[in-house]
Design a protein around this motif. Structure first.
Motif, PDB file in Angstrom:
ATOM      1  N   VAL A 114       0.926  -1.229   0.259  1.00  0.00           N
ATOM      2  CA  VAL A 114       0.099  -0.092   0.173  1.00  0.00           C
ATOM      3  C   VAL A 114       1.051   1.396  -0.070  1.00  0.00           C
ATOM      4  O   VAL A 114       1.610   1.452   1.068  1.00  0.00           O
ATOM      5  N   ALA A 115       0.983   1.782  -0.935  1.00  0.00           N
ATOM      6  CA  ALA A 115       1.840   3.089  -0.990  1.00  0.00           C
ATOM      7  C   ALA A 115       1.249   4.251  -0.238  1.00  0.00           C
ATOM      8  O   ALA A 115       1.079   5.381  -0.752  1.00  0.00           O
ATOM      9  N   GLY A 136       7.310   5.712   6.330  1.00  0.00           N
ATOM     10  CA  GLY A 136       7.520   4.130   5.699  1.00  0.00           C
ATOM     11  C   GLY A 136       6.311   3.431   6.528  1.00  0.00           C
ATOM     12  O   GLY A 136       5.281   3.961   7.137  1.00  0.00           O
ATOM     13  N   GLN A 137       6.403   1.925   6.036  1.00  0.00           N
ATOM     14  CA  GLN A 137       5.495   1.061   6.562  1.00  0.00           C
ATOM     15  C   GLN A 137       6.039  -0.127   7.025  1.00  0.00           C
ATOM     16  O   GLN A 137       7.186  -0.622   6.649  1.00  0.00           O
ATOM     17  N   SER A 180      10.211   1.703   2.929  1.00  0.00           N
ATOM     18  CA  SER A 180      10.788   2.866   3.322  1.00  0.00           C
ATOM     19  C   SER A 180      10.354   4.079   2.995  1.00  0.00           C
ATOM     20  O   SER A 180       9.301   4.124   2.045  1.00  0.00           O
ATOM     21  N   PRO A 181      10.525   5.386   3.387  1.00  0.00           N
ATOM     22  CA  PRO A 181       9.963   6.502   2.786  1.00  0.00           C
ATOM     23  C   PRO A 181      10.342   6.483   1.486  1.00  0.00           C
ATOM     24  O   PRO A 181      11.333   6.269   1.264  1.00  0.00           O
ATOM     25  N   ALA A 182       9.617   7.648   0.768  1.00  0.00           N
ATOM     26  CA  ALA A 182      10.166   7.836  -0.758  1.00  0.00           C
ATOM     27  C   ALA A 182      11.394   8.750  -0.648  1.00  0.00           C
ATOM     28  O   ALA A 182      11.396   9.479   0.286  1.00  0.00           O
ATOM     29  N   MET A 183      12.113   8.395  -1.740  1.00  0.00           N
ATOM     30  CA  MET A 183      13.263   9.364  -1.896  1.00  0.00           C
ATOM     31  C   MET A 183      13.451   9.636  -3.271  1.00  0.00           C
ATOM     32  O   MET A 183      12.705   8.923  -4.316  1.00  0.00           O
TER      33      MET A 183
END
Length: 217
Positions: free
Chosen positions: A46-47, A89-90, A117-120
């Protein structure tokens, strides 16, 4: 047959041979291959890792975190990649950020755990990444995936690398692929989240996760 004709024939054969050799090299060059999907990996993620606008992307500060180990390339830390505290993040299946003697914190991945992870922001000059990794229980394996905003991988990761631990002491991983071309072949920023899945054989920990821009700026 004259010497000139022999020379022209030799040049012609050399040209044909060079072309054939170039063709063979082009077709035999190995393409980047996916690794096997983890048996317990998520069919979809799940984004909720928020995909911010790429307008927010900018050239980060570079460092050389692995210089002491002979790797003098520029690196960029992944968001929250020092795992000193939870940073978005998840986390599921028991994944958590825990206190650890390795720089104060680590991502703990028990058997069957999944972390996104969180987006980068990356661009086409970000081909690889490295991290610190150690075994917690028995010989553990962590499969790494990439999820790119605006592509089908945003919910179904591409599996691009594996971390295999044989020791309870911290070790530096080999390079693994970031595959920025998945987010598009045109130059410019694209956003990626990394997915870590621990197999059912045992648990592992990850810390100090860095991406290599492989560029001089």
């Amino acid at each position: 047959m004259s010497h000139n004709r022999l020379t022209r024939r030799a040049r012609s054969l050399a040209a044909v041979g060079a072309a054939a050799c170039a063709g063979a090299l082009a077709t035999s060059a190995p393409a980047l291959a996916d690794v096997d999907a983890p048996a317990n990996g998520p069919a979809a993620i799940v984004a909720s890792t928020t995909w911010a606008s790429t307008a927010e992307c900018g050239t980060p500060d570079f460092s050389h975190p692995f210089a002491a180990f002979g790797d003098y390339r520029n690196y960029v830390p992944a968001p929250g990649g020092d795992f000193s505290s939870p940073a978005g993040g998840q986390l599921s299946g028991g994944a958590s950020v825990v206190a650890d003697t390795h720089r104060g914190g680590a991502l703990n991945l028990p058997s069957g755990a999944v972390a996104v992870s969180p987006a980068m922001c990356v661009d086409l000059t970000y081909p690889t990444a490295r991290t610190w990794f150690r075994d917690v229980t028995s010989k553990s394996h962590v499969t790494i995936g990439v999820a790119y905003a605006g592509t089908k991988t945003a919910t179904k990761p591409r599996w691009v690398g594996k971390l295999d631990a044989n020791t309870a002491t911290w070790a530096l991983s080999n390079d693994f692929d970031v595959r920025p071309e998945i987010g598009g072949k045109a130059s410019g920023w694209r956003q990626v989240a990394f997915v870590f899945v621990s197999d059912k054989a045992g648990g592992a920990r990850i810390d100090d996760f860095f991406v290599d821009p492989r560029s001089i700026r």
